[in-house]
Motif scaffolding. Structure first.
Motif, PDB file in Angstrom:
ATOM      1  N   ARG A 208       0.720  -1.246   0.068  1.00 43.88           N
ATOM      2  CA  ARG A 208       0.243  -0.009   0.025  1.00 43.88           C
ATOM      3  C   ARG A 208       0.802   1.287  -0.015  1.00 43.88           C
ATOM      4  NH1 ARG A 208      -4.374   1.601   4.669  1.00 43.88           N
ATOM      5  NH2 ARG A 208      -3.660   3.560   4.858  1.00 43.88           N
ATOM      6  N   LEU A 209       0.600   2.192  -0.807  1.00 45.33           N
ATOM      7  CA  LEU A 209       1.223   3.376  -0.732  1.00 45.33           C
ATOM      8  C   LEU A 209      -0.044   4.408  -0.669  1.00 45.33           C
ATOM      9  CD1 LEU A 209       3.742   5.097  -1.634  1.00 45.33           C
ATOM     10  CD2 LEU A 209       2.957   5.097  -3.889  1.00 45.33           C
ATOM     11  N   ASP A 210       0.378   5.483   0.387  1.00 43.33           N
ATOM     12  CA  ASP A 210      -0.609   6.562   0.543  1.00 43.33           C
ATOM     13  C   ASP A 210      -0.161   7.890  -0.046  1.00 43.33           C
ATOM     14  OD1 ASP A 210      -1.693   4.712   2.325  1.00 43.33           O
ATOM     15  OD2 ASP A 210      -1.200   5.580   4.053  1.00 43.33           O
ATOM     16  N   LEU A 211      -0.872   8.536  -0.824  1.00 41.60           N
ATOM     17  CA  LEU A 211      -0.669   9.509  -1.418  1.00 41.60           C
ATOM     18  C   LEU A 211      -1.660  10.715  -1.074  1.00 41.60           C
ATOM     19  CD1 LEU A 211      -0.266   7.627  -4.942  1.00 41.60           C
ATOM     20  CD2 LEU A 211       1.386   8.493  -3.762  1.00 41.60           C
ATOM     21  N   PRO A 212      -1.071  11.485   0.192  1.00 45.46           N
ATOM     22  CA  PRO A 212      -1.838  12.543   0.372  1.00 45.46           C
ATOM     23  C   PRO A 212      -1.958  13.835  -0.495  1.00 45.46           C
ATOM     24  CG  PRO A 212      -0.014  12.341   1.704  1.00 45.46           C
ATOM     25  CD  PRO A 212       0.121  11.322   0.554  1.00 45.46           C
ATOM     26  N   ALA A 213      -3.103  14.426  -0.683  1.00 41.22           N
ATOM     27  CA  ALA A 213      -3.181  15.724  -1.279  1.00 41.22           C
ATOM     28  C   ALA A 213      -4.214  16.526  -0.539  1.00 41.22           C
ATOM     29  CB  ALA A 213      -3.828  15.316  -2.580  1.00 41.22           C
ATOM     30  N   PRO A 214      -3.897  17.867  -0.836  1.00 43.62           N
ATOM     31  CA  PRO A 214      -4.645  18.867   0.047  1.00 43.62           C
ATOM     32  C   PRO A 214      -6.260  18.859  -0.431  1.00 43.62           C
ATOM     33  CG  PRO A 214      -3.579  20.140  -1.627  1.00 43.62           C
ATOM     34  CD  PRO A 214      -2.868  18.662  -1.630  1.00 43.62           C
ATOM     35  N   ARG A 215      -7.083  18.938   0.601  1.00 46.07           N
ATOM     36  CA  ARG A 215      -8.625  18.823   0.334  1.00 46.07           C
ATOM     37  C   ARG A 215      -9.223  20.318  -0.046  1.00 46.07           C
ATOM     38  NH1 ARG A 215     -12.315  15.242   1.596  1.00 46.07           N
ATOM     39  NH2 ARG A 215     -10.985  13.900   2.673  1.00 46.07           N
ATOM     40  N   LEU A 216      -9.462  20.275  -1.425  1.00 43.35           N
ATOM     41  CA  LEU A 216     -10.134  21.627  -2.028  1.00 43.35           C
ATOM     42  C   LEU A 216     -11.495  21.836  -1.546  1.00 43.35           C
ATOM     43  CD1 LEU A 216      -8.453  21.409  -5.615  1.00 43.35           C
ATOM     44  CD2 LEU A 216      -7.345  22.387  -3.360  1.00 43.35           C
ATOM     45  N   ASP A 217     -11.781  23.402  -1.435  1.00 51.55           N
ATOM     46  CA  ASP A 217     -13.151  23.579  -1.074  1.00 51.55           C
ATOM     47  C   ASP A 217     -13.980  23.610  -2.558  1.00 51.55           C
ATOM     48  OD1 ASP A 217     -12.915  24.386   1.457  1.00 51.55           O
ATOM     49  OD2 ASP A 217     -12.277  26.405   0.920  1.00 51.55           O
ATOM     50  N   GLY A 218     -15.204  23.161  -2.521  1.00 53.61           N
ATOM     51  CA  GLY A 218     -16.186  23.026  -3.619  1.00 53.61           C
ATOM     52  C   GLY A 218     -16.459  21.864  -3.799  1.00 53.61           C
ATOM     53  N   VAL A 219     -17.382  21.542  -4.912  1.00 55.53           N
ATOM     54  CA  VAL A 219     -18.206  20.405  -5.332  1.00 55.53           C
ATOM     55  C   VAL A 219     -17.866  20.340  -6.843  1.00 55.53           C
ATOM     56  CG1 VAL A 219     -20.295  19.032  -5.445  1.00 55.53           C
ATOM     57  CG2 VAL A 219     -19.888  20.486  -3.467  1.00 55.53           C
ATOM     58  N   PHE A 220     -17.316  19.245  -7.172  1.00 54.64           N
ATOM     59  CA  PHE A 220     -16.769  19.262  -8.198  1.00 54.64           C
ATOM     60  C   PHE A 220     -17.420  18.172  -9.406  1.00 54.64           C
ATOM     61  CE2 PHE A 220     -13.327  20.824  -5.837  1.00 54.64           C
ATOM     62  CZ  PHE A 220     -12.832  21.964  -6.463  1.00 54.64           C
ATOM     63  N   HIS A 221     -17.592  18.267 -10.727  1.00 53.04           N
ATOM     64  CA  HIS A 221     -18.221  17.373 -11.734  1.00 53.04           C
ATOM     65  C   HIS A 221     -17.134  16.772 -12.554  1.00 53.04           C
ATOM     66  CE1 HIS A 221     -22.082  15.967 -13.416  1.00 53.04           C
ATOM     67  NE2 HIS A 221     -21.366  16.420 -14.703  1.00 53.04           N
ATOM     68  N   GLY A 222     -16.890  15.539 -12.295  1.00 52.01           N
ATOM     69  CA  GLY A 222     -16.112  15.154 -13.506  1.00 52.01           C
ATOM     70  C   GLY A 222     -14.396  14.859 -12.944  1.00 52.01           C
ATOM     71  N   SER A 223     -14.502  14.888 -11.568  1.00 54.45           N
ATOM     72  CA  SER A 223     -12.811  14.814 -11.071  1.00 54.45           C
ATOM     73  C   SER A 223     -12.520  13.569 -11.151  1.00 54.45           C
ATOM     74  CB  SER A 223     -12.797  15.541  -9.545  1.00 54.45           C
ATOM     75  OG  SER A 223     -13.764  14.520  -8.958  1.00 54.45           O
ATOM     76  N   GLY A 224     -13.596  12.477 -10.905  1.00 57.25           N
ATOM     77  CA  GLY A 224     -12.964  10.972 -11.007  1.00 57.25           C
ATOM     78  C   GLY A 224     -12.651  10.577 -12.466  1.00 57.25           C
ATOM     79  N   CYS A 225     -13.291  10.939 -13.421  1.00 57.24           N
ATOM     80  CA  CYS A 225     -13.186  10.763 -14.663  1.00 57.24           C
ATOM     81  C   CYS A 225     -11.755  11.341 -15.408  1.00 57.24           C
ATOM     82  CB  CYS A 225     -14.158  11.694 -15.606  1.00 57.24           C
ATOM     83  SG  CYS A 225     -15.873  10.953 -15.327  1.00 57.24           S
ATOM     84  N   THR A 226     -11.483  12.509 -14.807  1.00 61.41           N
ATOM     85  CA  THR A 226     -10.414  13.287 -15.245  1.00 61.41           C
ATOM     86  C   THR A 226      -8.984  12.557 -14.489  1.00 61.41           C
ATOM     87  OG1 THR A 226     -11.403  15.678 -14.933  1.00 61.41           O
ATOM     88  CG2 THR A 226      -8.934  15.419 -14.753  1.00 61.41           C
ATOM     89  N   LEU A 227      -9.272  12.148 -13.171  1.00 62.39           N
ATOM     90  CA  LEU A 227      -8.169  11.269 -12.740  1.00 62.39           C
ATOM     91  C   LEU A 227      -7.871   9.992 -13.530  1.00 62.39           C
ATOM     92  CD1 LEU A 227      -6.110  10.954 -10.342  1.00 62.39           C
ATOM     93  CD2 LEU A 227      -7.929   9.823  -9.153  1.00 62.39           C
ATOM     94  N   ALA A 228      -8.882   9.386 -13.665  1.00 65.73           N
ATOM     95  CA  ALA A 228      -8.901   7.867 -14.496  1.00 65.73           C
ATOM     96  C   ALA A 228      -8.152   8.099 -15.585  1.00 65.73           C
ATOM     97  CB  ALA A 228     -10.109   7.121 -14.288  1.00 65.73           C
ATOM     98  N   SER A 229      -8.484   9.161 -16.630  1.00 69.55           N
ATOM     99  CA  SER A 229      -8.097   9.294 -17.742  1.00 69.55           C
ATOM    100  C   SER A 229      -6.721   9.573 -17.687  1.00 69.55           C
ATOM    101  CB  SER A 229      -9.050  10.275 -18.475  1.00 69.55           C
ATOM    102  OG  SER A 229     -10.122   9.854 -18.660  1.00 69.55           O
ATOM    103  N   ALA A 230      -6.380  10.424 -16.804  1.00 72.84           N
ATOM    104  CA  ALA A 230      -4.890  11.014 -16.672  1.00 72.84           C
ATOM    105  C   ALA A 230      -3.900   9.826 -16.387  1.00 72.84           C
ATOM    106  CB  ALA A 230      -4.837  11.985 -15.764  1.00 72.84           C
ATOM    107  N   VAL A 231      -4.453   8.915 -15.458  1.00 72.56           N
ATOM    108  CA  VAL A 231      -3.664   7.821 -15.397  1.00 72.56           C
ATOM    109  C   VAL A 231      -3.469   6.892 -16.416  1.00 72.56           C
ATOM    110  CG1 VAL A 231      -3.204   5.950 -13.850  1.00 72.56           C
ATOM    111  CG2 VAL A 231      -4.386   7.638 -12.923  1.00 72.56           C
TER     112      VAL A 231
END
Ligand code: PLP
Length: 277
Positions: A208-231
């Motif tokens: 297991r590798l933990d990859l922390p990132a800052p929690r941004l304010d706001g509710v976003f549409h399409g962030s999961g799609c963006t991440l998976a396509s980028a990977v």
């Protein structure tokens, strides 16, 4: 005309007419990162930037003919699967992946198990869940669920013994069960968790590798799609898994930091680095 050095990613996903999520998000991301996207649309959704009202799966014969035409024509480096819309489509897509896996240069397979829309609408019934588990998970190189999706995919696998009651399974339990189900690697995203930072967890053969990132304010549409396509694009470009995931998280965070609100509901990631200045 010279042949391309861009990696080709076959995106199989639903259409979101708002342009925030789904296949439009996938194509924008892949283009931004220097890849070429071929696309098969599995379902047409009715939604606005706040929530999804309904969807219609695309007829399977049409999807099949589109796949055959693309497969004859392109060397596909990665397949990125998102919303499937029906159990029939999930089984059909599993067949496509099996066909491609027999090629000399078999593509990398990334599955983003889109089980609900950002506003909460359910996108997967029990039949679809079952088809994903039985036919797709064993063929996946990288699965990218958020925590609720990871729990839903493993719910019936959990030993609910008396003293556990209805306790939700931990991130590690989910990952162990998904690895047992045949996924080679799993990235469980942490946006839906309650931690102060968003902690994304990558599981694979080396643990297991933990990859922390800052929690941004706001509710976003399409962030999961963006991440998976980028990977998918970074993997298809030859990056190692860990490197591809780190770079994809960084691209997604940048897109979210520059998000705007073209509709009246959720914010949309801005997936165009040229507009980030
Ligand atoms: N795919 C489609 C077609 C959708 O409509 C949605 C959400 O509404 C998603 C995928 C998932 O979007 P997100 O990246 O916000 O999880």
């Amino acid at each position: 005309m010279k042949s391309t050095t861009r990696p080709t990613i076959l995106v199989i996903a639903g259409h979101d007419p708002t342009g925030g999520a789904g296949i439009a998000a996938d194509i924008e991301t892949i283009n931004a990162l220097g890849g070429h996207a071929c696309s098969l649309v599995t379902a047409l959704t009715v939604q606005d930037s706040s929530n999804l009202q309904s969807f219609e799966p695309v007829e399977s014969g049409l999807i099949s003919r589109q796949f055959q035409a693309i497969q004859r024509d392109f060397q596909i480096d990665a397949v990125k699967i998102g919303m499937l819309g029906s159990a029939e489509t999930a089984r059909q897509v599993a067949g496509f992946v099996q066909t491609l896996s027999r090629q000399v240069d078999a593509p990398i397979v990334i599955l983003d198990p889109v089980l609900s829309a950002g506003g909460g609408a359910d996108l997967a019934n029990d039949n679809l869940l079952e088809a994903i588990k039985t036919h797709l998970l064993p063929q996946v190189d990288l699965l990218t669920p958020n925590l609720p999706e990871a729990r839903r995919l493993t719910d019936d696998l959990t030993d609910k013994s008396a003293d556990q009651g209805s306790a939700q399974q931990s991130i590690d339990d989910c990952a162990r069960q998904l690895l047992q189900a045949g996924c080679k690697n799993i990235l469980i995203t942490g946006t839906h968790d309650t931690t102060e930072n968003v902690v994304n967890h990558l599981f694979g053969a080396s643990g297991r590798l933990d990859l922390p990132a800052p929690r941004l304010d706001g509710v976003f549409h399409g962030s999961g799609c963006t991440l998976a396509s980028a990977v998918a694009c970074y993997l298809a470009s030859g990056h190692s898994l860990t490197n591809a995931v780190k770079q994809a998280i960084s691209f997604t965070l940048d897109s979210l930091r520059h998000a705007d609100q073209p509709g009246s509901g959720q914010a949309f990631p801005l997936r165009n680095p040229a507009s980030w200045s």
